[in-house]
Design an enzyme around this catalytic site. Sequence first.
Site, PDB file in Angstrom:
ATOM      1  N   GLY A 144     -31.077  26.492 -27.492  1.00  0.00           N
ATOM      2  CA  GLY A 144     -31.261  27.274 -26.269  1.00  0.00           C
ATOM      3  C   GLY A 144     -31.469  26.405 -25.056  1.00  0.00           C
ATOM      4  O   GLY A 144     -31.582  25.179 -25.134  1.00  0.00           O
ATOM      5  N   ASP A 176     -29.111  20.904 -29.703  1.00  0.00           N
ATOM      6  CA  ASP A 176     -28.429  21.603 -28.608  1.00  0.00           C
ATOM      7  C   ASP A 176     -28.758  20.869 -27.315  1.00  0.00           C
ATOM      8  O   ASP A 176     -29.910  20.815 -26.896  1.00  0.00           O
ATOM      9  CB  ASP A 176     -28.914  23.063 -28.548  1.00  0.00           C
ATOM     10  CG  ASP A 176     -28.190  23.901 -27.504  1.00  0.00           C
ATOM     11  OD1 ASP A 176     -27.441  23.340 -26.681  1.00  0.00           O
ATOM     12  OD2 ASP A 176     -28.386  25.127 -27.504  1.00  0.00           O
ATOM     13  N   ALA A 193     -27.703   9.908 -24.462  1.00  0.00           N
ATOM     14  CA  ALA A 193     -28.570   9.232 -25.428  1.00  0.00           C
ATOM     15  C   ALA A 193     -28.897   7.797 -25.022  1.00  0.00           C
ATOM     16  O   ALA A 193     -29.821   7.192 -25.576  1.00  0.00           O
ATOM     17  CB  ALA A 193     -27.903   9.228 -26.804  1.00  0.00           C
ATOM     18  N   GLU A 214     -24.316  25.800  -8.420  1.00  0.00           N
ATOM     19  CA  GLU A 214     -23.896  27.084  -8.973  1.00  0.00           C
ATOM     20  C   GLU A 214     -24.096  28.241  -7.996  1.00  0.00           C
ATOM     21  O   GLU A 214     -23.829  29.388  -8.340  1.00  0.00           O
ATOM     22  CB  GLU A 214     -24.616  27.364 -10.301  1.00  0.00           C
ATOM     23  CG  GLU A 214     -24.120  26.477 -11.429  1.00  0.00           C
ATOM     24  CD  GLU A 214     -24.744  26.788 -12.781  1.00  0.00           C
ATOM     25  OE1 GLU A 214     -24.166  26.355 -13.788  1.00  0.00           O
ATOM     26  OE2 GLU A 214     -25.794  27.446 -12.831  1.00  0.00           O
ATOM     27  N   THR A 228     -27.677  21.631 -24.291  1.00  0.00           N
ATOM     28  CA  THR A 228     -27.375  22.459 -23.119  1.00  0.00           C
ATOM     29  C   THR A 228     -28.334  22.222 -21.963  1.00  0.00           C
ATOM     30  O   THR A 228     -27.918  22.128 -20.809  1.00  0.00           O
ATOM     31  CB  THR A 228     -27.385  23.957 -23.503  1.00  0.00           C
ATOM     32  OG1 THR A 228     -26.461  24.172 -24.571  1.00  0.00           O
ATOM     33  CG2 THR A 228     -27.002  24.818 -22.320  1.00  0.00           C
ATOM     34  N   ALA A 229     -29.619  22.133 -22.237  1.00  0.00           N
ATOM     35  CA  ALA A 229     -30.620  22.073 -21.159  1.00  0.00           C
ATOM     36  C   ALA A 229     -31.152  20.672 -20.908  1.00  0.00           C
ATOM     37  O   ALA A 229     -32.092  20.510 -20.130  1.00  0.00           O
ATOM     38  CB  ALA A 229     -31.786  22.997 -21.494  1.00  0.00           C
ATOM     39  N   ALA A 230     -30.547  19.662 -21.502  1.00  0.00           N
ATOM     40  CA  ALA A 230     -31.111  18.319 -21.389  1.00  0.00           C
ATOM     41  C   ALA A 230     -31.181  17.843 -19.945  1.00  0.00           C
ATOM     42  O   ALA A 230     -32.210  17.339 -19.475  1.00  0.00           O
ATOM     43  CB  ALA A 230     -30.282  17.340 -22.224  1.00  0.00           C
ATOM     44  N   GLY A 231     -30.080  17.982 -19.212  1.00  0.00           N
ATOM     45  CA  GLY A 231     -30.058  17.506 -17.835  1.00  0.00           C
ATOM     46  C   GLY A 231     -31.027  18.232 -16.939  1.00  0.00           C
ATOM     47  O   GLY A 231     -31.720  17.611 -16.121  1.00  0.00           O
ATOM     48  N   ASP A 232     -31.100  19.545 -17.080  1.00  0.00           N
ATOM     49  CA  ASP A 232     -32.010  20.323 -16.237  1.00  0.00           C
ATOM     50  C   ASP A 232     -33.468  20.044 -16.587  1.00  0.00           C
ATOM     51  O   ASP A 232     -34.335  20.003 -15.707  1.00  0.00           O
ATOM     52  CB  ASP A 232     -31.721  21.825 -16.385  1.00  0.00           C
ATOM     53  CG  ASP A 232     -30.361  22.193 -15.825  1.00  0.00           C
ATOM     54  OD1 ASP A 232     -29.917  21.533 -14.866  1.00  0.00           O
ATOM     55  OD2 ASP A 232     -29.734  23.142 -16.345  1.00  0.00           O
ATOM     56  N   ARG A 255     -34.238  21.375 -29.895  1.00  0.00           N
ATOM     57  CA  ARG A 255     -34.457  22.806 -30.074  1.00  0.00           C
ATOM     58  C   ARG A 255     -33.247  23.560 -29.536  1.00  0.00           C
ATOM     59  O   ARG A 255     -32.611  23.112 -28.595  1.00  0.00           O
ATOM     60  CB  ARG A 255     -35.705  23.247 -29.293  1.00  0.00           C
ATOM     61  CG  ARG A 255     -36.947  22.434 -29.606  1.00  0.00           C
ATOM     62  CD  ARG A 255     -38.014  22.661 -28.561  1.00  0.00           C
ATOM     63  NE  ARG A 255     -39.216  21.875 -28.822  1.00  0.00           N
ATOM     64  CZ  ARG A 255     -40.237  21.758 -27.993  1.00  0.00           C
ATOM     65  NH1 ARG A 255     -40.211  22.366 -26.813  1.00  0.00           N
ATOM     66  NH2 ARG A 255     -41.288  21.033 -28.319  1.00  0.00           N
ATOM     67  N   ASP A 268     -27.379  33.034 -20.629  1.00  0.00           N
ATOM     68  CA  ASP A 268     -26.533  32.205 -21.485  1.00  0.00           C
ATOM     69  C   ASP A 268     -26.143  32.981 -22.739  1.00  0.00           C
ATOM     70  O   ASP A 268     -27.019  33.475 -23.472  1.00  0.00           O
ATOM     71  CB  ASP A 268     -27.272  30.930 -21.897  1.00  0.00           C
ATOM     72  CG  ASP A 268     -27.515  29.990 -20.727  1.00  0.00           C
ATOM     73  OD1 ASP A 268     -26.896  30.195 -19.667  1.00  0.00           O
ATOM     74  OD2 ASP A 268     -28.322  29.048 -20.882  1.00  0.00           O
TER      75      ASP A 268
END
Length: 302
Positions: free
Chosen positions: A280, A239, A215, A138, A241-245, A278, A13
């Site tokens: 990243g 951030d 949310a 992906e 970015t990684a919430a779903g994963d 956090r 990333d």
Amino acid sequence: MTSIVVLGSTNMDLVAYVARAPARGETVTGREFRTVPGGKGANQAVAAARAGAEVSMIGAVGTDDFGVRLRAALDGAGVDTDLLRTAEGPSGTAHIVVDDEGGNAIVVIPGANGAVTALTHGDEALIGNADALLLQLELPLSVVTEGARTARRLGVRTILTPAPAKPLPPELVAATDLLVPNEHEAAALTGVTDPYAAAEALLRVVPEVVITLGARGSLYASREAPPVTVSAPRVTAVDTTAAGDTFVGALAVALGEGRPVPGALAWASVAAALSVQRPGASTSMPYRSEIDMETNSRMDAL
């Protein structure tokens, strides 16, 4: 211990942090740039490993420096990379802009991920010994479909994250046990924006669905029981970015441990909430002890 195999992508990333994302044709000044190991597959692998599962990764990295760093990051998280291929050429990359509200826009360049076009006998054996197979979109759709069909043949639960959103081959859908889209992906798959209606439509083709609502929490629906909604902890996002994963990795662990669906969703929601506070992707993912501590403190506060 729950055993999970992830068939998915690894990307480096390349993250730019800005006050607001630029409009088309506009240049803005950012405040920070980071390179962070990621990719939806690798992210879910790290999330599941940190949440307490035994995790193995099937995918590919390139022969560049990013490939070395991506493999090292997975190894450092305790993910088994024995069947992670090295493909000649560049590793996958994700070019990410994160704004001050924690929102993001992402461009993914597959690189080495495109070289994963079929399973090996070793891959099939690894999947056959797992409790669950995690899949995303992906990698080439042909190998994602092959992975799902292999898991179905071997009696292993398949959990598919349909991202990035695209039409799903009927063979892939038919071999999916649990589909976990976010609300935008659910709308893209069904053509309806209401999550409950989208879940109802998806249940015509898969037996279980979890739609993540950001949310607002998450919605679980199955053919066997009424829908269940679980709210998300209220936090200030840095951030997303990684919430779903993070959610999917933790959910797979919780379900693999036999937790009831509401508790599994709540536990995964806490994991995701910790991650968005956090910066990243993989670096933001919480460990099991953190998820348990936060979950317990929230229960004590009720």
